[in-house]
Design a protein around this motif. Structure first.
Motif, PDB file in Angstrom:
ATOM      1  N   LEU A   1      53.610 108.910  20.401  1.00 25.49           N
ATOM      2  CA  LEU A   1      53.222 107.611  20.927  1.00 25.49           C
ATOM      3  C   LEU A   1      53.950 107.325  22.238  1.00 25.49           C
ATOM      4  O   LEU A   1      55.158 107.539  22.343  1.00 25.49           O
ATOM      5  CB  LEU A   1      53.551 106.516  19.912  1.00 25.49           C
ATOM      6  CG  LEU A   1      52.896 106.657  18.531  1.00 25.49           C
ATOM      7  CD1 LEU A   1      53.363 105.535  17.618  1.00 25.49           C
ATOM      8  CD2 LEU A   1      51.388 106.664  18.640  1.00 25.49           C
TER       9      LEU A   1
ATOM     10  N   MET B   1      50.212  94.249  17.416  1.00 24.22           N
ATOM     11  CA  MET B   1      49.137  94.224  16.422  1.00 24.22           C
ATOM     12  C   MET B   1      49.659  94.002  15.011  1.00 24.22           C
ATOM     13  O   MET B   1      49.042  93.297  14.206  1.00 24.22           O
ATOM     14  CB  MET B   1      48.351  95.533  16.479  1.00 24.22           C
ATOM     15  CG  MET B   1      47.519  95.707  17.730  1.00 24.22           C
ATOM     16  SD  MET B   1      46.831  97.375  17.865  1.00 24.22           S
ATOM     17  CE  MET B   1      45.803  97.415  16.385  1.00 24.22           C
ATOM     18  N   LEU B   2      50.802  94.593  14.696  1.00 21.81           N
ATOM     19  CA  LEU B   2      51.322  94.527  13.330  1.00 21.81           C
ATOM     20  C   LEU B   2      52.212  93.313  13.100  1.00 21.81           C
ATOM     21  O   LEU B   2      52.060  92.597  12.112  1.00 21.81           O
ATOM     22  CB  LEU B   2      52.084  95.811  13.005  1.00 21.81           C
ATOM     23  CG  LEU B   2      51.241  97.086  12.987  1.00 21.81           C
ATOM     24  CD1 LEU B   2      52.132  98.309  12.834  1.00 21.81           C
ATOM     25  CD2 LEU B   2      50.203  97.045  11.872  1.00 21.81           C
TER      26      LEU B   2
ATOM     27  N   GLU C   1      51.050  98.580  19.226  1.00 24.77           N
ATOM     28  CA  GLU C   1      51.103  98.584  17.768  1.00 24.77           C
ATOM     29  C   GLU C   1      52.056  97.512  17.251  1.00 24.77           C
ATOM     30  O   GLU C   1      51.792  96.884  16.223  1.00 24.77           O
ATOM     31  CB  GLU C   1      51.502  99.967  17.263  1.00 24.77           C
ATOM     32  CG  GLU C   1      50.412 100.999  17.476  1.00 24.77           C
ATOM     33  CD  GLU C   1      50.627 102.265  16.674  1.00 24.77           C
ATOM     34  OE1 GLU C   1      51.640 102.353  15.936  1.00 24.77           O
ATOM     35  OE2 GLU C   1      49.779 103.174  16.774  1.00 24.77           O
ATOM     36  N   ARG C   2      53.165  97.306  17.957  1.00 23.02           N
ATOM     37  CA  ARG C   2      54.087  96.264  17.518  1.00 23.02           C
ATOM     38  C   ARG C   2      53.417  94.890  17.560  1.00 23.02           C
ATOM     39  O   ARG C   2      53.521  94.112  16.613  1.00 23.02           O
ATOM     40  CB  ARG C   2      55.351  96.265  18.375  1.00 23.02           C
ATOM     41  CG  ARG C   2      56.317  95.138  18.001  1.00 23.02           C
ATOM     42  CD  ARG C   2      57.708  95.326  18.496  1.00 23.02           C
ATOM     43  NE  ARG C   2      58.533  94.160  18.205  1.00 23.02           N
ATOM     44  CZ  ARG C   2      59.053  93.888  17.003  1.00 23.02           C
ATOM     45  NH1 ARG C   2      58.843  94.716  15.986  1.00 23.02           N
ATOM     46  NH2 ARG C   2      59.788  92.808  16.814  1.00 23.02           N
TER      47      ARG C   2
ATOM     48  N   HIS D   1      55.245 108.920  10.027  1.00 20.19           N
ATOM     49  CA  HIS D   1      55.742 108.444  11.320  1.00 20.19           C
ATOM     50  C   HIS D   1      57.266 108.533  11.339  1.00 20.19           C
ATOM     51  O   HIS D   1      57.934 108.021  10.432  1.00 20.19           O
ATOM     52  CB  HIS D   1      55.330 106.993  11.582  1.00 20.19           C
ATOM     53  CG  HIS D   1      56.006 106.403  12.792  1.00 20.19           C
ATOM     54  ND1 HIS D   1      57.186 105.705  12.711  1.00 20.19           N
ATOM     55  CD2 HIS D   1      55.671 106.448  14.109  1.00 20.19           C
ATOM     56  CE1 HIS D   1      57.560 105.335  13.926  1.00 20.19           C
ATOM     57  NE2 HIS D   1      56.662 105.768  14.788  1.00 20.19           N
TER      58      HIS D   1
ATOM     59  N   ASP E   1      51.687 102.645  23.742  1.00 24.09           N
ATOM     60  CA  ASP E   1      51.162 102.689  22.373  1.00 24.09           C
ATOM     61  C   ASP E   1      52.046 101.892  21.421  1.00 24.09           C
ATOM     62  O   ASP E   1      51.561 101.112  20.596  1.00 24.09           O
ATOM     63  CB  ASP E   1      51.100 104.135  21.867  1.00 24.09           C
ATOM     64  CG  ASP E   1      50.090 104.978  22.603  1.00 24.09           C
ATOM     65  OD1 ASP E   1      49.083 104.428  23.061  1.00 24.09           O
ATOM     66  OD2 ASP E   1      50.320 106.207  22.721  1.00 24.09           O
ATOM     67  N   ARG E   2      53.352 102.109  21.520  1.00 28.83           N
ATOM     68  CA  ARG E   2      54.275 101.472  20.594  1.00 28.83           C
ATOM     69  C   ARG E   2      54.292  99.962  20.801  1.00 28.83           C
ATOM     70  O   ARG E   2      54.393  99.186  19.834  1.00 28.83           O
ATOM     71  CB  ARG E   2      55.667 102.088  20.748  1.00 28.83           C
ATOM     72  CG  ARG E   2      55.662 103.573  20.403  1.00 28.83           C
ATOM     73  CD  ARG E   2      56.998 104.242  20.640  1.00 28.83           C
ATOM     74  NE  ARG E   2      57.921 103.985  19.532  1.00 28.83           N
ATOM     75  CZ  ARG E   2      59.057 104.651  19.367  1.00 28.83           C
ATOM     76  NH1 ARG E   2      59.415 105.599  20.221  1.00 28.83           N
ATOM     77  NH2 ARG E   2      59.857 104.386  18.350  1.00 28.83           N
TER      78      ARG E   2
ATOM     79  N   TRP F   1      54.905  97.615   8.859  1.00 27.57           N
ATOM     80  CA  TRP F   1      54.620  96.558   9.827  1.00 27.57           C
ATOM     81  C   TRP F   1      55.770  96.341  10.796  1.00 27.57           C
ATOM     82  O   TRP F   1      55.553  95.888  11.922  1.00 27.57           O
ATOM     83  CB  TRP F   1      54.276  95.265   9.077  1.00 27.57           C
ATOM     84  CG  TRP F   1      53.070  95.386   8.200  1.00 27.57           C
ATOM     85  CD1 TRP F   1      51.934  96.089   8.477  1.00 27.57           C
ATOM     86  CD2 TRP F   1      52.864  94.807   6.918  1.00 27.57           C
ATOM     87  NE1 TRP F   1      51.041  95.981   7.435  1.00 27.57           N
ATOM     88  CE2 TRP F   1      51.580  95.197   6.461  1.00 27.57           C
ATOM     89  CE3 TRP F   1      53.624  93.982   6.091  1.00 27.57           C
ATOM     90  CZ2 TRP F   1      51.050  94.796   5.238  1.00 27.57           C
ATOM     91  CZ3 TRP F   1      53.111  93.581   4.861  1.00 27.57           C
ATOM     92  CH2 TRP F   1      51.832  93.986   4.445  1.00 27.57           C
TER      93      TRP F   1
ATOM     94  N   ARG G   1      53.752 110.642  15.189  1.00 30.50           N
ATOM     95  CA  ARG G   1      52.906 110.405  14.019  1.00 30.50           C
ATOM     96  C   ARG G   1      52.113 111.673  13.737  1.00 30.50           C
ATOM     97  O   ARG G   1      51.644 112.342  14.659  1.00 30.50           O
ATOM     98  CB  ARG G   1      51.964 109.233  14.300  1.00 30.50           C
ATOM     99  CG  ARG G   1      51.105 108.822  13.119  1.00 30.50           C
ATOM    100  CD  ARG G   1      50.560 107.420  13.301  1.00 30.50           C
ATOM    101  NE  ARG G   1      49.940 107.222  14.600  1.00 30.50           N
ATOM    102  CZ  ARG G   1      49.925 106.052  15.241  1.00 30.50           C
ATOM    103  NH1 ARG G   1      50.521 105.002  14.733  1.00 30.50           N
ATOM    104  NH2 ARG G   1      49.309 105.942  16.406  1.00 30.50           N
TER     105      ARG G   1
END
Length: 403
Positions: free
Chosen positions: A335, A346-347, A343-344, A303, A339-340, A288, A308
């Protein structure tokens, strides 16, 4: 969008220098995927295989031989050109059913990690286990081998709920296994729950929570039932044999779980995870928080430094490619910065510590402020944190911020 490279194998796959240069500055862990199960649960869409499905094409021994080769090759890749390979801070053995390997098998798995990547002092080492394939002797063996944490699949204390899920363990076995693990010296024991199964009643959830608390574990993971395409459960729902999970029921069950666990001294630290202070799963926090990890085993994902990749799924092909000297990489992607960032958000927003506003773009900050006004986020200094109601709608909150 990310840059993807398809149909790659280890004869062509390698990590770029840019991905390797940051090694050691981020948490580093190893995930081991054990693809074996005694039976297939009706709700499960994981990359797992029963003995009947595999036949003679693969075995735990061929899998272990392949695993050793992959870990050695992974350590060599990360240590390329004289780089220092970071000692493994966390190991998580998942599946599948790792406990089917027995105490000796899991000891061999951890020995393979030690001999390739090495273990940092105080490393967290977790294995998932099915209560029915554990015993006091099993827990004593893996504790002696160096495992520090056990995660047991309980799902429910109600027999009729377990039957809908095609789980084979008896309702009381998970609690007994948790107590056996604690007696063997495990300070950290997790129980996994699934709530919202068709036919589950309020009293069934209460009985499950009573059982969880009686086990005196220090960590609980609770997941709402998701009907995954291609599973036996999905086919039953599609045919009308079972109703689909109801969103309002799921929300009420989540609130009940949260309240009961909070009363017992376990606070949420991620939307689906609760622990006593200091008992958070460090391996999952590495995921996360944007850490690096090497995922070994059929279908495992890895990753490192914004790259990834994931392995071929079938155990036979996995072992064959490694025996031929190739890493069994099925596909990979690099990524992008976008993208990164996504994802940051989202997590990290799913964590109790929340998301720093400095990580957001100006328009995203404005969107987050609107969500604060709606009562789904709250300001905590320079961060935004999900409210209790926001946790129920976390996916929607994230979409609102990123859209």
């Amino acid at each position: 969008m990310s840059t993807r490279v398809t149909d790659r194998t280890a004869t062509v796959f390698t990590l770029p220098d840019a991905a390797l240069d940051g090694l050691g500055t981020r948490p580093f862990g190893v995930y081991i995927h054990v693809p074996f199960c005694a039976t297939r649960c009706g709700y499960c869409d994981f990359n797992t295989y029963t003995a009947g499905e595999l036949g003679t094409s693969a075995s735990p021994q061929s899998w272990l031989e392949g695993l050793r080769r992959e870990l050695d090759a992974g350590a060599a890749m990360l240590g390329r050109d004289g780089r220092t390979v970071p000692a493994t801070e966390t190991v998580f053995v998942g599946g599948g059913t790792p406990s089917l390997l027995g105490g000796d098998g899991l000891s061999n798995v951890l020995a393979a990690v030690r001999s390739s990547f090495g273990l940092a002092a105080g490393a967290e080492v977790t294995t998932e286990s099915n209560p029915e394939s554990t015993s006091p002797e099993f827990f004593e063996a893996i504790r002696g081998a160096g495992y520090t944490r056990v995660s047991l699949g309980m799902q429910s204390a109600a027999q009729h709920v377990l039957r809908v899920l095609d789980r084979t363990h008896t309702p009381g076995r998970a609690v007994a296994a948790a107590k056996e693990a604690r007696a063997a010296g495990f300070g950290h024991v997790n129980l996994d729950m699934i709530y919202g199964t068709p036919g589950e009643r309020d009293e069934d959830l209460d009985a499950t929570l009573d059982a969880v608390l009686s086990a005196e574990v220090d960590h609980v993971s609770a997941y709402s039932l998701i009907v995954e395409d291609g599973t036996a459960l999905a086919r039953k729902v599609r045919r009308g044999e079972l109703p689909a999970p109801d969103d309002d029921v799921l929300a009420a069950r989540y609130e009940r779980i949260d309240a009961r666990l909070a009363e017992a001294g376990m606070g949420w630290y991620e939307v689906s995870n609760w622990s006593k202070p200091g008992a958070e799963c460090r391996h999952n926090l590495g995921y996360w928080d944007g850490g690096d990890w090497w995922g070994a085993g059929p279908g495992a994902h890895s990753h490192v430094g914004g790259v990834r990749w994931w392995n071929v799924k079938h155990p036979a092909r996995y072992a064959d490619e490694l025996a031929a000297g190739a890493l069994p990489v099925a596909d990979s992607e690099t990524l992008t910065a976008e993208d990164r960032h996504m994802e940051r958000v989202m997590l990290v927003l799913r964590l109790r510590t929340g998301l720093p506003l400095a990580d957001l773009q100006p328009d995203e900050v404005a969107a987050a402020e609107r969500v604060v006004d709606e009562g789904l986020l709250r300001r905590d200094g320079d961060r935004v944190v999900l409210t209790d109601r926001g946790r129920l709608l976390a996916d929607g909150v994230i979409r609102d911020i990123l859209s």
